[in-house]
Design a protein around this motif. Sequence first.
Motif, PDB file in Angstrom:
ATOM      1  N   SER A   9       0.837  -1.271   0.174  1.00 50.68           N
ATOM      2  CA  SER A   9      -0.166  -0.140   0.171  1.00 50.68           C
ATOM      3  C   SER A   9       0.770   1.175  -0.109  1.00 50.68           C
ATOM      4  O   SER A   9       0.366   2.125  -0.249  1.00 50.68           O
ATOM      5  CB  SER A   9      -1.029  -0.137   1.236  1.00 50.68           C
ATOM      6  N   GLN A  10       2.198   0.969   0.536  1.00 48.73           N
ATOM      7  CA  GLN A  10       3.064   2.298   0.518  1.00 48.73           C
ATOM      8  C   GLN A  10       4.135   1.924   0.411  1.00 48.73           C
ATOM      9  O   GLN A  10       4.753   1.012   0.899  1.00 48.73           O
ATOM     10  CB  GLN A  10       2.829   3.138   1.925  1.00 48.73           C
ATOM     11  N   ILE A  40       3.159   9.369  11.392  1.00 51.82           N
ATOM     12  CA  ILE A  40       1.907   8.790  11.167  1.00 51.82           C
ATOM     13  C   ILE A  40       0.801   9.413  12.148  1.00 51.82           C
ATOM     14  O   ILE A  40       0.084   9.902  11.786  1.00 51.82           O
ATOM     15  CB  ILE A  40       2.037   7.516  10.799  1.00 51.82           C
ATOM     16  N   GLN A  44      -3.541   2.667  14.328  1.00 50.65           N
ATOM     17  CA  GLN A  44      -3.557   1.511  13.442  1.00 50.65           C
ATOM     18  C   GLN A  44      -2.337   0.886  13.555  1.00 50.65           C
ATOM     19  O   GLN A  44      -1.050   1.102  13.492  1.00 50.65           O
ATOM     20  CB  GLN A  44      -3.756   1.820  11.853  1.00 50.65           C
ATOM     21  N   GLU A  45      -2.518  -0.772  13.419  1.00 53.85           N
ATOM     22  CA  GLU A  45      -1.468  -1.596  13.429  1.00 53.85           C
ATOM     23  C   GLU A  45      -0.922  -1.443  12.077  1.00 53.85           C
ATOM     24  O   GLU A  45      -1.559  -1.585  11.209  1.00 53.85           O
ATOM     25  CB  GLU A  45      -1.851  -3.157  13.857  1.00 53.85           C
ATOM     26  N   ARG A  46       0.481  -1.743  12.022  1.00 50.44           N
ATOM     27  CA  ARG A  46       1.008  -1.744  10.682  1.00 50.44           C
ATOM     28  C   ARG A  46       2.139  -2.882  10.569  1.00 50.44           C
ATOM     29  O   ARG A  46       2.810  -2.976  11.582  1.00 50.44           O
ATOM     30  CB  ARG A  46       1.545  -0.572  10.185  1.00 50.44           C
ATOM     31  N   GLU A  63       4.944  -0.763   3.695  1.00 48.25           N
ATOM     32  CA  GLU A  63       4.068  -0.906   4.604  1.00 48.25           C
ATOM     33  C   GLU A  63       3.203  -2.089   3.917  1.00 48.25           C
ATOM     34  O   GLU A  63       2.591  -1.809   2.746  1.00 48.25           O
ATOM     35  CB  GLU A  63       3.191   0.199   4.877  1.00 48.25           C
ATOM     36  N   HIS A  65       0.662  -4.416   5.382  1.00 49.32           N
ATOM     37  CA  HIS A  65      -0.316  -4.407   5.843  1.00 49.32           C
ATOM     38  C   HIS A  65      -0.927  -3.359   6.907  1.00 49.32           C
ATOM     39  O   HIS A  65       0.039  -2.864   7.515  1.00 49.32           O
ATOM     40  CB  HIS A  65      -0.742  -5.669   6.828  1.00 49.32           C
ATOM     41  N   ARG A  66      -2.115  -3.339   7.227  1.00 46.99           N
ATOM     42  CA  ARG A  66      -2.682  -2.314   8.036  1.00 46.99           C
ATOM     43  C   ARG A  66      -3.915  -2.637   8.683  1.00 46.99           C
ATOM     44  O   ARG A  66      -4.710  -3.106   7.870  1.00 46.99           O
ATOM     45  CB  ARG A  66      -2.986  -0.885   7.243  1.00 46.99           C
ATOM     46  N   SER A  68      -6.669  -2.107  12.525  1.00 45.79           N
ATOM     47  CA  SER A  68      -7.009  -1.274  13.562  1.00 45.79           C
ATOM     48  C   SER A  68      -6.605  -2.063  14.905  1.00 45.79           C
ATOM     49  O   SER A  68      -6.512  -3.301  14.933  1.00 45.79           O
ATOM     50  CB  SER A  68      -8.484  -0.814  13.651  1.00 45.79           C
TER      51      SER A  68
END
Length: 72
Positions: A9-10, A40, A44-46, A63, A65-66, A68
Motif C-alpha cells: 500500500s505504500q 503517522i 492502526q497496527e502496521r 508497509e 498490512h494495516r 486497527s
Amino acid sequence: MRYHTVKISQLRVCDGGETGAAVSESASAVNVLKAYFESIRDDQERFIILALNVRNRVVALVETHRGSMTMS
C-alpha cells in the motif's frame, strides 16, 4: 513451499546513495521505525518491512498490512 501475494500500500525509497540510515543492530531499526511511526500518528497496527542494501543502509520502507487495534 507456498507463496503468497502481498499488496503493497505504500513504498518509500531512498535515492540509492548513502542517504539511508544504517541499520547494524536492532536499536538502529527501532530509531528508523520510530521516526516513521511518529510521522503517522494514528491508532492502526502496521506491518513494515525495511529493505537494506549490502552496506545495511535503508533503501526502502514498505508497509504491507494495516489494521486497527480492535480488529480480531
